[in-house]
Each structure stands twice: as C-alpha cells, then as structure tokens.
Scaffold this motif. Structure first.
Motif, PDB file in Angstrom:
ATOM      1  N   TRP A   1       0.816  -1.213   0.000  1.00  0.00           N
ATOM      2  CA  TRP A   1       0.000   0.000   0.000  1.00  0.00           C
ATOM      3  C   TRP A   1       0.852   1.265   0.000  1.00  0.00           C
ATOM      4  O   TRP A   1       0.360   2.345  -0.339  1.00  0.00           O
ATOM      5  N   LEU A   2       2.130   1.162   0.354  1.00  0.00           N
ATOM      6  CA  LEU A   2       2.998   2.333   0.348  1.00  0.00           C
ATOM      7  C   LEU A   2       3.338   2.791  -1.072  1.00  0.00           C
ATOM      8  O   LEU A   2       3.730   3.937  -1.282  1.00  0.00           O
ATOM      9  N   ASP A   3       3.190   1.901  -2.037  1.00  0.00           N
ATOM     10  CA  ASP A   3       3.535   2.239  -3.421  1.00  0.00           C
ATOM     11  C   ASP A   3       2.541   1.589  -4.384  1.00  0.00           C
ATOM     12  O   ASP A   3       2.909   0.757  -5.209  1.00  0.00           O
ATOM     13  N   PRO A   4       1.257   1.962  -4.300  1.00  0.00           N
ATOM     14  CA  PRO A   4       0.240   1.295  -5.118  1.00  0.00           C
ATOM     15  C   PRO A   4       0.415   1.517  -6.616  1.00  0.00           C
ATOM     16  O   PRO A   4      -0.067   0.722  -7.422  1.00  0.00           O
ATOM     17  N   LEU A   5       1.108   2.588  -7.006  1.00  0.00           N
ATOM     18  CA  LEU A   5       1.320   2.867  -8.430  1.00  0.00           C
ATOM     19  C   LEU A   5       2.662   2.335  -8.929  1.00  0.00           C
ATOM     20  O   LEU A   5       3.036   2.573 -10.075  1.00  0.00           O
ATOM     21  N   HIS A   6       3.382   1.636  -8.054  1.00  0.00           N
ATOM     22  CA  HIS A   6       4.675   1.034  -8.413  1.00  0.00           C
ATOM     23  C   HIS A   6       5.679   2.079  -8.916  1.00  0.00           C
ATOM     24  O   HIS A   6       6.442   1.825  -9.849  1.00  0.00           O
ATOM     25  N   LEU A   7       5.661   3.225  -8.282  1.00  0.00           N
ATOM     26  CA  LEU A   7       6.594   4.281  -8.680  1.00  0.00           C
ATOM     27  C   LEU A   7       8.039   3.910  -8.366  1.00  0.00           C
ATOM     28  O   LEU A   7       8.964   4.363  -9.044  1.00  0.00           O
ATOM     29  N   TYR A   8       8.221   3.084  -7.351  1.00  0.00           N
ATOM     30  CA  TYR A   8       9.579   2.672  -6.988  1.00  0.00           C
ATOM     31  C   TYR A   8      10.276   1.988  -8.161  1.00  0.00           C
ATOM     32  O   TYR A   8      11.487   2.122  -8.345  1.00  0.00           O
TER      33      TYR A   8
END
Length: 200
Positions: free
Chosen positions: A7-14
């Motif tokens: 949930w910390l990176d739902p858009l997979h920006l990492y």
C-alpha cells in the motif's frame, strides 16, 4: 523494497527509479531512522536545535544535492525529492531545514549569483559549514513579494536595505541570508547578506 501489493507504493513508482535514486533513498531512510529520529526526539524534548547537524547533512550529500559543482552530489531532482520525503517521514521541520538550504539558498546563488559569489558561499553551504535562510515573508505582506515593504537604495559602496522579515526558517542560526527587497519602481531584487554585515 516494496512488494507488488504494498500500500505504500500502489502505483509502483519505486520501479521507475534508477539504481542511484534507489540507493540514495535507502541511505537516507537508514540515516533518518537510525540517526535523525533519536536526535529529533531528544532535541524536541529539550527545546533545542543543534546547528552542527548540518555538517552531517553535508557529509551525506543531503545539501545541494542537484548541484554539479562546488561539492554538490550532482544527483537528479527525483533523488532530491526522495531525500526530502524521507526527512518528512521523521520531522517536517528538519525537512524544511534542508529544503531551505538547498532550494532557497544554494539554488538561487548557483543559478543567479556571480562566479565570485558562488565560490565564496556555495562550498560551505553544501558541506553544512554555513547555514542559509530565505528572507521573503513579512508581517503585513505574507509571502507576496509585490506587497512587501522592505526596500533598498544603491549607495557608493553597495546597497542599503531597510525593512523587517519574520517567520524565516533557519534565521536564528543562519550565516547567509537571501533577502528580497523592492526598488523604487517596485521591482523585486534579491541580495546575499552575510551575517557579519553591520545593521543586520
């Protein structure tokens, strides 16, 4: 660092970060959790801000991150944003402290200053040996430059600036002040004001 369903990176920006940006974020995160957080808790309990912490920030490349010369890290704007994000996760005032130093003091000197000014001020600001602040906000004008009352006039040996500022992050501990003032045509000008100057 993050799983597919985190949930910390739902858009997979990492996944869009470069390896360097990921490394910078990880280093910053480790520092913030292991070093910064305990100091923030201790200093807040004692109503104290230790200006020597800027030297730690400088040594780790957290100041002037995007600057290529004068000791800067020459990292991306994204990397700088990731550093700010990790600081913000611990304490907003410390994020503000590095943002003012990097974005509102180092950047304008690097972008608009003379070569002599860059050589004089940037190396120490980037290492944290000098601390800067950004003097815009005033009691009656807020942060609206066109409404500020601070003004200046040119004299034979420089400039005389008259006015007052408030709510200026870093001001009580600053060595270098970026001060904004109006000329008699209401045009905004920026000045580098050294702490040692008379009348400050």
């Amino acid at each position: 660092m993050y799983s597919d369903n985190d949930w910390l990176d739902p858009l997979h920006l990492y996944d869009l970060l470069t390896e360097e940006e990921k490394s910078i974020q990880n280093i910053t995160s480790d520092y913030c959790k292991s070093e910064l957080l305990p100091r923030v808790v201790k200093d807040n309990e004692n109503n104290f801000f230790d200006k020597q912490i800027y030297k730690d920030f400088g040594a780790l490349g957290f100041l002037g991150t995007t600057i290529k010369e004068f000791g800067g890290s020459n990292a991306s704007n994204v990397a700088y944003g990731l550093i700010a994000k990790e600081f913000e996760s611990i304490d907003s005032s410390y994020r503000s402290a590095i943002s003012v130093q990097s974005s509102l003091v180092i950047y304008p000197i690097y972008t608009y200053g003379s070569e002599d000014q860059k050589k004089e001020y940037l190396p120490k600001l980037i290492t944290g040996d000098s601390i800067g602040c950004f003097g815009l906000t005033e009691s009656n004008a807020g942060s609206d430059p066109s409404s500020m009352k601070t003004h200046f006039k040119e004299v034979s040996d420089g400039y005389i600036i008259n006015g007052s500022k408030n709510c200026i992050t870093n001001a009580p501990i600053a060595d270098v002040f970026i001060i904004w003032a109006l000329d008699n045509q209401k045009k905004v000008h920026g000045f580098i004001v050294d702490k040692k100057l008379k009348g400050l």
